[in-house]
Design a protein around this motif. Sequence first.
Motif, PDB file in Angstrom:
ATOM      1  N   ARG A  95       3.628   6.031  -5.481  1.00 16.95           N
ATOM      2  CA  ARG A  95       3.415   6.164  -6.930  1.00 16.95           C
ATOM      3  C   ARG A  95       2.398   7.250  -7.225  1.00 16.95           C
ATOM      4  NH1 ARG A  95       3.646   0.545  -6.829  1.00 16.95           N
ATOM      5  NH2 ARG A  95       1.387   0.316  -7.084  1.00 16.95           N
ATOM      6  N   VAL A  96       1.343   7.314  -6.428  1.00 18.57           N
ATOM      7  CA  VAL A  96       0.342   8.372  -6.624  1.00 18.57           C
ATOM      8  C   VAL A  96       1.017   9.736  -6.550  1.00 18.57           C
ATOM      9  CG1 VAL A  96      -1.778   9.429  -5.778  1.00 18.57           C
ATOM     10  CG2 VAL A  96      -1.474   6.966  -5.566  1.00 18.57           C
ATOM     11  N   LEU A 113      -1.996  12.244 -14.320  1.00 17.16           N
ATOM     12  CA  LEU A 113      -3.137  11.992 -13.452  1.00 17.16           C
ATOM     13  C   LEU A 113      -3.796  10.648 -13.741  1.00 17.16           C
ATOM     14  CD1 LEU A 113      -4.872  15.470 -13.120  1.00 17.16           C
ATOM     15  CD2 LEU A 113      -3.258  14.344 -11.588  1.00 17.16           C
ATOM     16  N   VAL A 114      -3.663  10.130 -14.950  1.00 14.68           N
ATOM     17  CA  VAL A 114      -4.240   8.818 -15.274  1.00 14.68           C
ATOM     18  C   VAL A 114      -3.589   7.745 -14.408  1.00 14.68           C
ATOM     19  CG1 VAL A 114      -4.519   7.059 -17.053  1.00 14.68           C
ATOM     20  CG2 VAL A 114      -4.899   9.475 -17.613  1.00 14.68           C
ATOM     21  N   GLN A 115      -2.266   7.712 -14.406  1.00 12.54           N
ATOM     22  CA  GLN A 115      -1.569   6.726 -13.588  1.00 12.54           C
ATOM     23  C   GLN A 115      -1.718   7.022 -12.099  1.00 12.54           C
ATOM     24  OE1 GLN A 115      -0.239   3.865 -14.659  1.00 12.54           O
ATOM     25  NE2 GLN A 115      -1.051   4.493 -16.665  1.00 12.54           N
ATOM     26  N   ALA A 116      -1.818   8.296 -11.749  1.00  7.87           N
ATOM     27  CA  ALA A 116      -2.018   8.653 -10.344  1.00  7.87           C
ATOM     28  C   ALA A 116      -3.340   8.086  -9.835  1.00  7.87           C
ATOM     29  CB  ALA A 116      -1.993  10.165 -10.180  1.00  7.87           C
ATOM     30  N   ARG A 117      -4.388   8.181 -10.641  1.00 10.67           N
ATOM     31  CA  ARG A 117      -5.699   7.663 -10.220  1.00 10.67           C
ATOM     32  C   ARG A 117      -5.685   6.140 -10.114  1.00 10.67           C
ATOM     33  NH1 ARG A 117      -9.282  11.866 -10.286  1.00 10.67           N
ATOM     34  NH2 ARG A 117      -8.740  13.631 -11.636  1.00 10.67           N
ATOM     35  N   ALA A 146       0.825  -1.205   0.000  1.00 10.48           N
ATOM     36  CA  ALA A 146       0.000   0.000   0.000  1.00 10.48           C
ATOM     37  C   ALA A 146       0.859   1.255   0.000  1.00 10.48           C
ATOM     38  CB  ALA A 146      -0.946  -0.006   1.200  1.00 10.48           C
ATOM     39  N   GLN A 147       1.946   1.257   0.798  1.00 10.89           N
ATOM     40  CA  GLN A 147       2.820   2.431   0.839  1.00 10.89           C
ATOM     41  C   GLN A 147       3.477   2.666  -0.520  1.00 10.89           C
ATOM     42  OE1 GLN A 147       3.046   4.583   3.399  1.00 10.89           O
ATOM     43  NE2 GLN A 147       4.306   5.898   2.093  1.00 10.89           N
ATOM     44  N   THR A 200      -0.402  16.580   0.138  1.00  7.12           N
ATOM     45  CA  THR A 200      -1.232  17.503  -0.628  1.00  7.12           C
ATOM     46  C   THR A 200      -1.367  17.125  -2.097  1.00  7.12           C
ATOM     47  OG1 THR A 200       0.733  18.947  -0.749  1.00  7.12           O
ATOM     48  CG2 THR A 200      -0.966  19.515   0.879  1.00  7.12           C
ATOM     49  N   GLU A 201      -0.586  16.156  -2.580  1.00  5.95           N
ATOM     50  CA  GLU A 201      -0.811  15.630  -3.932  1.00  5.95           C
ATOM     51  C   GLU A 201      -1.978  14.650  -3.979  1.00  5.95           C
ATOM     52  OE1 GLU A 201       2.556  17.815  -4.755  1.00  5.95           O
ATOM     53  OE2 GLU A 201       2.538  16.280  -3.209  1.00  5.95           O
ATOM     54  N   LEU A 202      -2.233  13.945  -2.892  1.00  8.33           N
ATOM     55  CA  LEU A 202      -3.211  12.856  -2.912  1.00  8.33           C
ATOM     56  C   LEU A 202      -4.642  13.299  -3.220  1.00  8.33           C
ATOM     57  CD1 LEU A 202      -1.848  10.719   0.048  1.00  8.33           C
ATOM     58  CD2 LEU A 202      -1.766  10.150  -2.387  1.00  8.33           C
ATOM     59  N   PRO A 203      -5.135  14.414  -2.677  1.00  3.15           N
ATOM     60  CA  PRO A 203      -6.509  14.804  -3.019  1.00  3.15           C
ATOM     61  C   PRO A 203      -6.715  15.067  -4.507  1.00  3.15           C
ATOM     62  CG  PRO A 203      -5.750  15.997  -1.084  1.00  3.15           C
ATOM     63  CD  PRO A 203      -4.555  15.298  -1.652  1.00  3.15           C
TER      64      PRO A 203
END
Length: 233
Positions: A164-165, A174-178, A158-159, A202-205
């Motif tokens: 990676r996100v 953003l495609v790979q982030a999602r 999970a970490q 702050t990148e995760l939201p």
Amino acid sequence: MRGFEKQRIGVLGGMGPAATIDFMAKVRSATPACRDQDHVPLIVHCVPQIPDRSTAVLANTDAPLPHLMDGVRLLQDAGVQAIAIACNTAHHWHGRLQAQARVPILHIADAVRDLLAQRAQPGLRVALMGTQGTRDCGLYDRLFSAGDGELLMPDAPAQAAIERVIACVKAGDLVQARKAGAQAAELLLGSQGADLLLLACTELPIAMQDSLYTARCIDATQALAQACVRFSM
């Protein structure tokens, strides 16, 4: 700079730029306003050249600190009445920054505790989604009072997905982030049994916005934005 009824908030940002823009948008959306003049006055220091915070925490160095302090001084000289740091991991240096600052530096973990108090209940399991540096510096270790809930740390798979996100958002993918965000959420909500996900980077939201998991997310960026609005108004 005279004549403002509301308190001016300085934003120490650039960590990264997209996250700073997201934070500013959340301050705007959290503000009850009918006209331009009703909004929170922000002075933004968005300098992406600050050394990586998580890398510094893991290496036990203070490489970002002089750059963060430069930003604090610039914001103070610009006349702000409080400062918000639009980066979770950078709060590792909050105490030393506050010790040298002339104005309050709002703390993101305090803002999250205020937000989470509305949902806290015995047995609540909240999974921390953040950088390894945020985990190691214990930023959210005192998130709950005794008996109010439990903070879960992601396991290794999970970490890795969380990291990676963050990397994909910083790279603009953003495609790979999602995709990575969905993988992390499934692991945390499924095999690790979390009830809620704390978006403590702050990148995760940005990656988790309008996803299947939004309703089960606690957005630290949003919490800090709300704290800024309360202070300003």
